[in-house]
Every structure is written in C-alpha cells, then in structure tokens.
Design a protein around this motif. Structure first.
Motif, PDB file in Angstrom:
ATOM      1  N   ILE A 134       0.917  -0.537  -0.037  1.00 24.97           N
ATOM      2  CA  ILE A 134       0.023  -0.287   0.346  1.00 24.97           C
ATOM      3  C   ILE A 134       0.701   1.376   0.474  1.00 24.97           C
ATOM      4  O   ILE A 134       1.035   1.987  -0.654  1.00 24.97           O
ATOM      5  CB  ILE A 134      -1.220   0.287   0.808  1.00 24.97           C
ATOM      6  N   VAL A 135       1.941   1.310   1.486  1.00 25.22           N
ATOM      7  CA  VAL A 135       2.750   2.605   1.538  1.00 25.22           C
ATOM      8  C   VAL A 135       3.590   2.973  -0.453  1.00 25.22           C
ATOM      9  O   VAL A 135       3.321   3.945  -0.680  1.00 25.22           O
ATOM     10  CB  VAL A 135       3.141   2.093   2.632  1.00 25.22           C
ATOM     11  N   SER A 136       4.014   1.682  -0.858  1.00 28.27           N
ATOM     12  CA  SER A 136       5.055   1.550  -2.021  1.00 28.27           C
ATOM     13  C   SER A 136       4.001   2.166  -2.643  1.00 28.27           C
ATOM     14  O   SER A 136       4.453   3.165  -3.757  1.00 28.27           O
ATOM     15  CB  SER A 136       5.839   0.446  -2.155  1.00 28.27           C
ATOM     16  N   LYS A 137       3.099   1.838  -3.142  1.00 25.25           N
ATOM     17  CA  LYS A 137       1.861   2.183  -4.101  1.00 25.25           C
ATOM     18  C   LYS A 137       1.796   4.032  -4.271  1.00 25.25           C
ATOM     19  O   LYS A 137       1.458   4.929  -5.366  1.00 25.25           O
ATOM     20  CB  LYS A 137       0.609   1.741  -4.217  1.00 25.25           C
ATOM     21  N   LYS A 138       1.503   4.243  -2.946  1.00 28.46           N
ATOM     22  CA  LYS A 138       1.583   5.880  -2.252  1.00 28.46           C
ATOM     23  C   LYS A 138       2.962   6.348  -2.870  1.00 28.46           C
ATOM     24  O   LYS A 138       2.315   7.496  -3.434  1.00 28.46           O
ATOM     25  CB  LYS A 138       0.911   5.932  -1.595  1.00 28.46           C
ATOM     26  N   ILE A 139       3.974   5.656  -2.392  1.00 23.55           N
ATOM     27  CA  ILE A 139       5.128   6.898  -2.971  1.00 23.55           C
ATOM     28  C   ILE A 139       5.598   6.821  -4.307  1.00 23.55           C
ATOM     29  O   ILE A 139       5.542   7.948  -4.825  1.00 23.55           O
ATOM     30  CB  ILE A 139       6.058   6.272  -2.002  1.00 23.55           C
ATOM     31  N   LEU A 140       4.895   5.965  -5.215  1.00 20.47           N
ATOM     32  CA  LEU A 140       4.794   5.888  -6.315  1.00 20.47           C
ATOM     33  C   LEU A 140       4.099   6.658  -6.892  1.00 20.47           C
ATOM     34  O   LEU A 140       4.309   7.439  -8.392  1.00 20.47           O
ATOM     35  CB  LEU A 140       5.095   4.676  -6.469  1.00 20.47           C
ATOM     36  N   LYS A 141       3.355   6.911  -6.967  1.00 20.62           N
ATOM     37  CA  LYS A 141       1.900   7.234  -7.346  1.00 20.62           C
ATOM     38  C   LYS A 141       2.227   8.825  -7.485  1.00 20.62           C
ATOM     39  O   LYS A 141       2.635  10.222  -7.820  1.00 20.62           O
ATOM     40  CB  LYS A 141       0.989   7.412  -7.057  1.00 20.62           C
ATOM     41  N   LYS A 142       2.944   9.571  -6.022  1.00 18.73           N
ATOM     42  CA  LYS A 142       3.278  10.660  -5.974  1.00 18.73           C
ATOM     43  C   LYS A 142       4.356  11.416  -6.987  1.00 18.73           C
ATOM     44  O   LYS A 142       4.429  12.240  -7.253  1.00 18.73           O
ATOM     45  CB  LYS A 142       3.377  11.228  -4.252  1.00 18.73           C
ATOM     46  N   LEU A 143       5.813  10.151  -6.377  1.00 14.69           N
ATOM     47  CA  LEU A 143       6.847  10.604  -7.518  1.00 14.69           C
ATOM     48  C   LEU A 143       6.095  10.296  -8.967  1.00 14.69           C
ATOM     49  O   LEU A 143       6.843  11.284  -9.541  1.00 14.69           O
ATOM     50  CB  LEU A 143       7.720   9.093  -7.203  1.00 14.69           C
ATOM     51  N   ILE A 144       5.347   9.835  -9.411  1.00 12.96           N
ATOM     52  CA  ILE A 144       5.293  10.001 -10.707  1.00 12.96           C
ATOM     53  C   ILE A 144       4.352  11.467 -11.553  1.00 12.96           C
ATOM     54  O   ILE A 144       4.941  11.654 -12.177  1.00 12.96           O
ATOM     55  CB  ILE A 144       3.933   8.451 -11.226  1.00 12.96           C
ATOM     56  N   LYS A 145       3.769  11.461 -10.190  1.00 17.24           N
ATOM     57  CA  LYS A 145       2.727  12.241 -10.788  1.00 17.24           C
ATOM     58  C   LYS A 145       3.872  13.986 -10.263  1.00 17.24           C
ATOM     59  O   LYS A 145       3.527  14.792 -11.412  1.00 17.24           O
ATOM     60  CB  LYS A 145       1.436  12.887  -9.696  1.00 17.24           C
ATOM     61  N   ILE A 146       4.956  13.942  -9.269  1.00 16.39           N
ATOM     62  CA  ILE A 146       5.960  15.082  -9.191  1.00 16.39           C
ATOM     63  C   ILE A 146       6.567  15.428 -10.344  1.00 16.39           C
ATOM     64  O   ILE A 146       7.141  16.689 -11.235  1.00 16.39           O
ATOM     65  CB  ILE A 146       6.187  14.882  -7.718  1.00 16.39           C
ATOM     66  N   ILE A 147       7.527  14.103 -10.350  1.00 17.02           N
ATOM     67  CA  ILE A 147       9.120  14.455 -11.711  1.00 17.02           C
ATOM     68  C   ILE A 147       8.326  13.766 -12.643  1.00 17.02           C
ATOM     69  O   ILE A 147       9.596  14.277 -14.025  1.00 17.02           O
ATOM     70  CB  ILE A 147      10.044  13.524 -11.336  1.00 17.02           C
ATOM     71  N   GLY A 148       7.256  13.333 -13.122  1.00 23.26           N
ATOM     72  CA  GLY A 148       6.467  13.398 -14.338  1.00 23.26           C
ATOM     73  C   GLY A 148       7.717  11.803 -15.258  1.00 23.26           C
ATOM     74  O   GLY A 148       8.052  11.865 -16.488  1.00 23.26           O
ATOM     75  N   ILE A 149       7.350  10.977 -15.118  1.00 26.35           N
ATOM     76  CA  ILE A 149       7.883   9.615 -15.013  1.00 26.35           C
ATOM     77  C   ILE A 149       6.915   8.868 -16.673  1.00 26.35           C
ATOM     78  O   ILE A 149       5.448   9.156 -16.197  1.00 26.35           O
ATOM     79  CB  ILE A 149       7.792   8.052 -13.969  1.00 26.35           C
ATOM     80  N   THR A 150       7.272   8.317 -17.346  1.00 27.23           N
ATOM     81  CA  THR A 150       5.867   8.227 -18.559  1.00 27.23           C
ATOM     82  C   THR A 150       6.220   6.788 -19.256  1.00 27.23           C
ATOM     83  O   THR A 150       5.059   6.484 -19.227  1.00 27.23           O
ATOM     84  CB  THR A 150       6.898   8.920 -19.814  1.00 27.23           C
ATOM     85  N   LYS A 151       7.435   6.175 -18.299  1.00 28.09           N
ATOM     86  CA  LYS A 151       7.267   4.584 -17.810  1.00 28.09           C
ATOM     87  C   LYS A 151       8.504   4.250 -16.949  1.00 28.09           C
ATOM     88  O   LYS A 151       9.008   4.703 -16.246  1.00 28.09           O
ATOM     89  CB  LYS A 151       7.816   4.204 -19.233  1.00 28.09           C
ATOM     90  N   ILE A 152       7.190   3.013 -17.263  1.00 30.03           N
ATOM     91  CA  ILE A 152       7.914   2.237 -15.122  1.00 30.03           C
ATOM     92  C   ILE A 152       7.453   1.674 -15.359  1.00 30.03           C
ATOM     93  O   ILE A 152       6.864   0.571 -15.585  1.00 30.03           O
ATOM     94  CB  ILE A 152       6.789   2.765 -14.019  1.00 30.03           C
ATOM     95  N   LYS A 153       8.806  -0.033 -14.850  1.00 33.13           N
ATOM     96  CA  LYS A 153       8.307  -1.271 -15.107  1.00 33.13           C
ATOM     97  C   LYS A 153       9.959  -1.515 -13.695  1.00 33.13           C
ATOM     98  O   LYS A 153      10.752  -1.378 -13.949  1.00 33.13           O
ATOM     99  CB  LYS A 153       9.528  -1.266 -16.088  1.00 33.13           C
ATOM    100  N   THR A 154       9.113  -2.585 -13.702  1.00 30.59           N
ATOM    101  CA  THR A 154       9.979  -3.106 -11.761  1.00 30.59           C
ATOM    102  C   THR A 154      10.813  -4.490 -12.618  1.00 30.59           C
ATOM    103  O   THR A 154      10.776  -5.294 -13.511  1.00 30.59           O
ATOM    104  CB  THR A 154       8.646  -4.773 -11.221  1.00 30.59           C
ATOM    105  N   THR A 155      12.122  -4.214 -12.410  1.00 29.63           N
ATOM    106  CA  THR A 155      13.239  -4.923 -12.604  1.00 29.63           C
ATOM    107  C   THR A 155      13.317  -6.013 -12.345  1.00 29.63           C
ATOM    108  O   THR A 155      13.878  -7.020 -12.614  1.00 29.63           O
ATOM    109  CB  THR A 155      14.247  -4.274 -12.526  1.00 29.63           C
ATOM    110  N   TYR A 156      13.158  -5.887 -10.056  1.00 30.17           N
ATOM    111  CA  TYR A 156      13.294  -7.147  -9.451  1.00 30.17           C
ATOM    112  C   TYR A 156      12.398  -6.663  -7.748  1.00 30.17           C
ATOM    113  O   TYR A 156      12.446  -4.956  -7.792  1.00 30.17           O
ATOM    114  CB  TYR A 156      14.528  -6.909  -8.912  1.00 30.17           C
ATOM    115  N   SER A 157      11.994  -8.134  -7.146  1.00 29.85           N
ATOM    116  CA  SER A 157      10.839  -7.355  -6.425  1.00 29.85           C
ATOM    117  C   SER A 157      11.524  -8.444  -5.972  1.00 29.85           C
ATOM    118  O   SER A 157      11.474  -9.824  -5.881  1.00 29.85           O
ATOM    119  CB  SER A 157      10.190  -7.538  -7.096  1.00 29.85           C
ATOM    120  N   THR A 158      11.865  -8.471  -4.090  1.00 25.86           N
ATOM    121  CA  THR A 158      11.831  -9.508  -3.031  1.00 25.86           C
ATOM    122  C   THR A 158      10.555  -9.108  -2.075  1.00 25.86           C
ATOM    123  O   THR A 158      10.342  -8.953  -1.290  1.00 25.86           O
ATOM    124  CB  THR A 158      13.531  -9.350  -2.396  1.00 25.86           C
TER     125      THR A 158
END
Length: 158
Positions: A134-158
């Motif tokens: 939940i928190v990682s989605k919230k922080i990513l949404k805010k970052l996408i909105k603020i710095i203007g991310i056009t494409k995001i891809k998960t490279t690795y997850s543990t």
C-alpha cells in the motif's frame, strides 16, 4: 522470499533529469530540518545532484518505506525498501514472541507454541507485506505525478 520486501524499478522521464530533480526538491523537506508541520510537502529526505532518498511526509505511514533513486538524463533507477525503524520494531516483536516460545517449551505448554508461531507469520505476511504494498504504491504515485515519469518497469522484487 526475503524477510523484508524490496522493489526495484527502471523509469523513463518526460523531461531531463535536472528538471525532474528540481521539481522533486520543490516538493521535499530536508530530513535535517526540524519541522512540526510536514504536510506542506509531499516528501521528506535527502536530494543530491542526481540521487535522492525520500519518504512520504505523512505522520502515520510515511516512515514505513524509503524510496532511493538515481536519475540520469531521461532514465532512472528506483529502489523501495522498508525503513530501519520498521525493521527494528519487527525484530523487537519477534524477540518477545521468541521469548514466549522458549518459555512455553521450558514449561511444557505445547498448546501455546502454535499461536506464537502463527503470530510471527501473520505479522510478517499480513502487516508488513500488505503495508509495504500500500505505502509503496502511494509513494510511487506521488513521485510519478511530481517528476513526470512516462514509463515504469519492475526490474526486481523480493
């Protein structure tokens, strides 16, 4: 699966990284400042030339995840991980439960073993994993909105 979740992303920016870092600086309070009202900015953290380490500025769940990133031209790499505070609290809780397990074994109270083991498993897989998602989605949404991310891809997850 590791004890504490981490996620790595590769990103592409709308603009140059210098513009994105300027926007991020405008929405981030320095973690070295003492501020009583954190709600004016989206993040709290440290921002260098092309690298940053930030967390959400919300009191209740802001310190749960740390986002670390490096931007280069129109690309970047992000890492979201658990904060040291949450890791320490988890280890303290596990220590108390382990003490209860040892006490139950010494006193031959085998009926207490199962609930104590389930408590650790539930805390790890429900509280920590669900909160991280939940928190990682919230922080990513805010970052996408603020710095203007056009494409995001998960490279690795543990």
């Amino acid at each position: 699966m590791k004890l504490f979740p981490k996620k790595y992303y590769s990103i592409e920016l709308q603009n140059d990284s210098s513009i994105a870092m300027t926007k991020l600086e405008n929405h981030t309070l320095s973690d070295e400042q003492f501020i009583s009202d954190w709600s004016n900015q989206a993040f709290i953290g440290r921002i260098d030339n092309s690298e940053f380490e930030i967390k959400l500025s919300k009191n209740l769940y802001g310190a749960f995840c740390i986002l670390k990133g490096k931007l280069d031209k129109e690309n970047g790499i992000l890492e979201i991980r658990m904060s040291k505070i949450i890791k320490t609290l988890f280890f303290i809780i596990v220590l108390f439960v382990t003490t209860g397990l040892i006490t139950a074994i010494i006193q031959n109270k085998s009926d207490l073993l199962f609930p104590l083991i389930v408590a650790i498993i539930v805390f790890r897989f429900i509280f920590i994993e669900l909160s991280f998602i939940i928190v990682s989605k919230k922080i990513l949404k805010k970052l996408i909105k603020i710095i203007g991310i056009t494409k995001i891809k998960t490279t690795y997850s543990t």
